[in-house]
Design a protein around this motif. Structure first.
Motif, PDB file in Angstrom:
ATOM      1  N   HIS A 254      13.934   2.452   4.616  1.00 14.84           N
ATOM      2  CA  HIS A 254      13.411   3.158   5.799  1.00 14.84           C
ATOM      3  C   HIS A 254      12.736   2.234   6.794  1.00 14.84           C
ATOM      4  O   HIS A 254      12.254   2.672   7.829  1.00 14.84           O
ATOM      5  CB  HIS A 254      12.403   4.233   5.372  1.00 14.84           C
ATOM      6  CG  HIS A 254      13.028   5.300   4.544  1.00 14.84           C
ATOM      7  ND1 HIS A 254      13.917   6.202   5.064  1.00 14.84           N
ATOM      8  CD2 HIS A 254      12.924   5.585   3.230  1.00 14.84           C
ATOM      9  CE1 HIS A 254      14.328   7.016   4.107  1.00 14.84           C
ATOM     10  NE2 HIS A 254      13.737   6.654   2.976  1.00 14.84           N
ATOM     11  N   VAL A 255      12.656   0.935   6.463  1.00 17.92           N
ATOM     12  CA  VAL A 255      11.927   0.029   7.348  1.00 17.92           C
ATOM     13  C   VAL A 255      12.570   0.024   8.737  1.00 17.92           C
ATOM     14  O   VAL A 255      13.791   0.031   8.874  1.00 17.92           O
ATOM     15  CB  VAL A 255      11.832  -1.391   6.719  1.00 17.92           C
ATOM     16  CG1 VAL A 255      13.131  -2.133   6.792  1.00 17.92           C
ATOM     17  CG2 VAL A 255      10.709  -2.191   7.329  1.00 17.92           C
TER      18      VAL A 255
ATOM     19  N   ILE B 182       9.087  10.596  -0.766  1.00 18.85           N
ATOM     20  CA  ILE B 182       8.831  10.406   0.674  1.00 18.85           C
ATOM     21  C   ILE B 182       9.997  10.894   1.561  1.00 18.85           C
ATOM     22  O   ILE B 182       9.757  11.586   2.562  1.00 18.85           O
ATOM     23  CB  ILE B 182       8.484   8.919   0.973  1.00 18.85           C
ATOM     24  CG1 ILE B 182       7.144   8.549   0.322  1.00 18.85           C
ATOM     25  CG2 ILE B 182       8.473   8.628   2.470  1.00 18.85           C
ATOM     26  CD1 ILE B 182       5.927   9.309   0.822  1.00 18.85           C
TER      27      ILE B 182
ATOM     28  N   PRO C 235       9.636   8.815   8.178  1.00 17.23           N
ATOM     29  CA  PRO C 235       9.253   8.509   6.785  1.00 17.23           C
ATOM     30  C   PRO C 235       8.036   7.591   6.693  1.00 17.23           C
ATOM     31  O   PRO C 235       7.154   7.811   5.855  1.00 17.23           O
ATOM     32  CB  PRO C 235      10.500   7.832   6.207  1.00 17.23           C
ATOM     33  CG  PRO C 235      11.620   8.277   7.069  1.00 17.23           C
ATOM     34  CD  PRO C 235      11.070   8.566   8.420  1.00 17.23           C
ATOM     35  N   CYS C 236       7.960   6.564   7.550  1.00 20.89           N
ATOM     36  CA  CYS C 236       6.844   5.610   7.427  1.00 20.89           C
ATOM     37  C   CYS C 236       5.498   6.254   7.772  1.00 20.89           C
ATOM     38  O   CYS C 236       4.469   5.850   7.228  1.00 20.89           O
ATOM     39  CB  CYS C 236       7.067   4.376   8.295  1.00 20.89           C
ATOM     40  SG  CYS C 236       8.450   3.407   7.685  1.00 20.89           S
TER      41      CYS C 236
ATOM     42  N   ILE D 137      11.866   6.555  -3.530  1.00 24.14           N
ATOM     43  CA  ILE D 137      12.884   6.077  -2.573  1.00 24.14           C
ATOM     44  C   ILE D 137      13.959   5.308  -3.365  1.00 24.14           C
ATOM     45  O   ILE D 137      14.053   4.085  -3.307  1.00 24.14           O
ATOM     46  CB  ILE D 137      12.246   5.194  -1.463  1.00 24.14           C
ATOM     47  CG1 ILE D 137      11.073   5.930  -0.800  1.00 24.14           C
ATOM     48  CG2 ILE D 137      13.282   4.785  -0.417  1.00 24.14           C
ATOM     49  CD1 ILE D 137      10.347   5.160   0.289  1.00 24.14           C
TER      50      ILE D 137
ATOM     51  N   CYS E 148      12.478  -1.797   1.731  1.00 19.15           N
ATOM     52  CA  CYS E 148      12.629  -0.346   1.761  1.00 19.15           C
ATOM     53  C   CYS E 148      13.725   0.020   2.777  1.00 19.15           C
ATOM     54  O   CYS E 148      13.752  -0.517   3.882  1.00 19.15           O
ATOM     55  CB  CYS E 148      11.289   0.280   2.160  1.00 19.15           C
ATOM     56  SG  CYS E 148      11.414   2.048   2.435  1.00 19.15           S
TER      57      CYS E 148
ATOM     58  N   CYS F 124       4.655   8.266   4.705  1.00 17.33           N
ATOM     59  CA  CYS F 124       4.411   7.333   3.601  1.00 17.33           C
ATOM     60  C   CYS F 124       3.017   6.697   3.725  1.00 17.33           C
ATOM     61  O   CYS F 124       2.264   6.636   2.755  1.00 17.33           O
ATOM     62  CB  CYS F 124       5.509   6.274   3.647  1.00 17.33           C
ATOM     63  SG  CYS F 124       5.482   5.117   2.294  1.00 17.33           S
TER      64      CYS F 124
ATOM     65  N   LEU G 183       7.267   5.910  -4.806  1.00 13.51           N
ATOM     66  CA  LEU G 183       7.455   6.725  -3.603  1.00 13.51           C
ATOM     67  C   LEU G 183       8.687   7.624  -3.674  1.00 13.51           C
ATOM     68  O   LEU G 183       8.926   8.430  -2.776  1.00 13.51           O
ATOM     69  CB  LEU G 183       7.552   5.815  -2.374  1.00 13.51           C
ATOM     70  CG  LEU G 183       6.335   4.910  -2.127  1.00 13.51           C
ATOM     71  CD1 LEU G 183       6.679   3.807  -1.127  1.00 13.51           C
ATOM     72  CD2 LEU G 183       5.147   5.726  -1.627  1.00 13.51           C
TER      73      LEU G 183
HETATM   74  S1  Q46 Z   1       7.648   1.869   1.947  1.00 11.66           S
HETATM   75 FE1  Q46 Z   1       6.954   3.566   3.166  1.00 11.66          FE
HETATM   76 FE2  Q46 Z   1       7.143   1.058   3.974  1.00 11.66          FE
HETATM   77 FE3  Q46 Z   1       9.352   2.412   3.255  1.00 11.66          FE
HETATM   78  S2  Q46 Z   1       8.802   4.433   4.005  1.00 11.66           S
HETATM   79 FE4  Q46 Z   1       8.099   2.989   5.549  1.00 11.66          FE
HETATM   80  S3  Q46 Z   1       5.969   2.665   4.969  1.00 11.66           S
HETATM   81  S4  Q46 Z   1       9.129   1.126   5.063  1.00 11.66           S
HETATM   82  S5  Q46 Z   1       5.719  -0.604   3.664  1.00 11.66           S
END
Ligand code: Q46
Ligand code: ZN
Length: 300
Positions: free
Chosen positions: A202-203, A95, A106-107, A60, A200, A110, A58
């Motif tokens: 960004h979580v 991402i 971001p999520c 990141i 991650c 993603c 990704l």
């Molecule tokens: S990788 Fe992508 Fe998760 Fe990071 S940017 Fe969000 S969805 S938290 S599983």
């Protein structure tokens, strides 16, 4: 370990997976997909399906570097060909930049990119199923979220097996559907699987799914069996929920599934990068399949 593998086998039987079928398993580098790869490698001998894996880098930072390393180790341990889709290599950005360019969280970017890439790879290889590592805790949280907002169409897609739309979208298989996060963790430890526990950056801990997952854990501690009961009921009834109303169509840019007009990946990349990147992504995946000696659907 037998208990875990029996549960995985039950889902494969439900989906009528047979000898010669192609299963493309998504590996994130985390414990769930590592456990899934372990169990699928064990069962491969007796059922006779073909197994390949896909990992998306990704872009990141350190998190992606460690995840990629774990995915590589896990796949090579079992001699499973691994398609690595490096977003920076295909799109020129990862991402975090895509999120900035589109002004979206971001999520959300993603999730959209992952859905597209996984489906594109499964279509290109002509996979029978795209196999995902969602465990019972994930699925219970998704189901509660969909039920809360009465998003019945999403509920119709939350079973252990979803349908294929030929040439456009490959059905999904969720063999860990009835296995909890704890069981999955223990199994991956017993099998000495390779995975990373890194999270991650960004979580978002306030994200609805994450809060609901904690809530499911709390209910389960007071009402043991709650999760399995909820998912068992859903697994019996999910096909009764209404299917999406929009007629399925083909993206005019990349040729994969869309709900009308250009697909969301082509739209997103057109907005962020000035051109729809679906065709480039599909060509990149075909190239990777060739390098790994895997067949490309429609080329024979
Ligand atoms: S990788 Fe992508 Fe998760 Fe990071 S940017 Fe969000 S969805 S938290 S599983
Ligand atoms: Zn497209």
């Amino acid at each position: 370990m037998d208990y875990f593998e029996r549960r995985v086998r039950r889902i494969l039987e439900r989906a009528r997976v047979k000898s010669g079928d192609r299963l493309l398993v998504a590996i994130s580098g985390g414990k769930d997909s590592a456990a899934l790869v372990e169990a699928l490698s064990v069962l491969r001998g007796s059922i006779g399906y073909k197994l390949a894996a896909i990992h998306i880098d990704l872009g990141i930072g350190e998190y992606s570097r460690k995840s990629r390393e774990a995915a590589l180790k896990e796949a090579s341990r079992h001699g499973i060909p691994l398609i690595i889709v490096d977003l920076r290599e295909v799109l020129g950005v990862g991402i975090p930049e895509l999120a900035k360019l589109t002004k979206r969280p971001p999520c959300s970017v993603c999730g959209l990119v992952k859905r597209y890439v996984l489906n594109a790879a499964a279509v290109e290889w002509g996979a029978s199923y795209l196999v995902m590592g969602h465990n019972a805790d994930d699925m219970a949280a998704y189901a509660l979220k969909a039920f809360m907002s009465q998003d019945l169409e999403s509920l119709s897609k939350l079973g252990p097996v979803t349908e294929t739309v030929p040439g456009l979208a490959v059905g999904r298989l969720r063999p860990l559907y009835m296995l909890s996060e704890k069981e999955t963790f223990i199994y991956s430890m017993l099998r000495k699987a390779s995975f990373t526990m890194d999270e991650c950056p960004h979580v978002n801990r306030r994200q609805v799914e994450i809060v609901l997952k904690r809530a499911v854990g709390f209910i389960e501690s007071r009402m043991p069996g709650f999760k399995v009961q909820l998912l068992g009921n859903l697994a019996r009834r999910y096909t009764d929920y209404p299917k999406p109303k929009e007629p399925l169509s083909r993206c005019p840019s990349c040729g994969l599934i869309s709900s009308g007009g250009e697909c969301s990946f082509c739209k997103l990349t057109r907005r962020a990068l000035g051109e729809p990147m679906g065709p480039r992504m599909r060509a990149y995946i075909r190239q990777k399949l060739h390098e790994l000696g895997l067949e490309v659907a429609g080329e024979n």
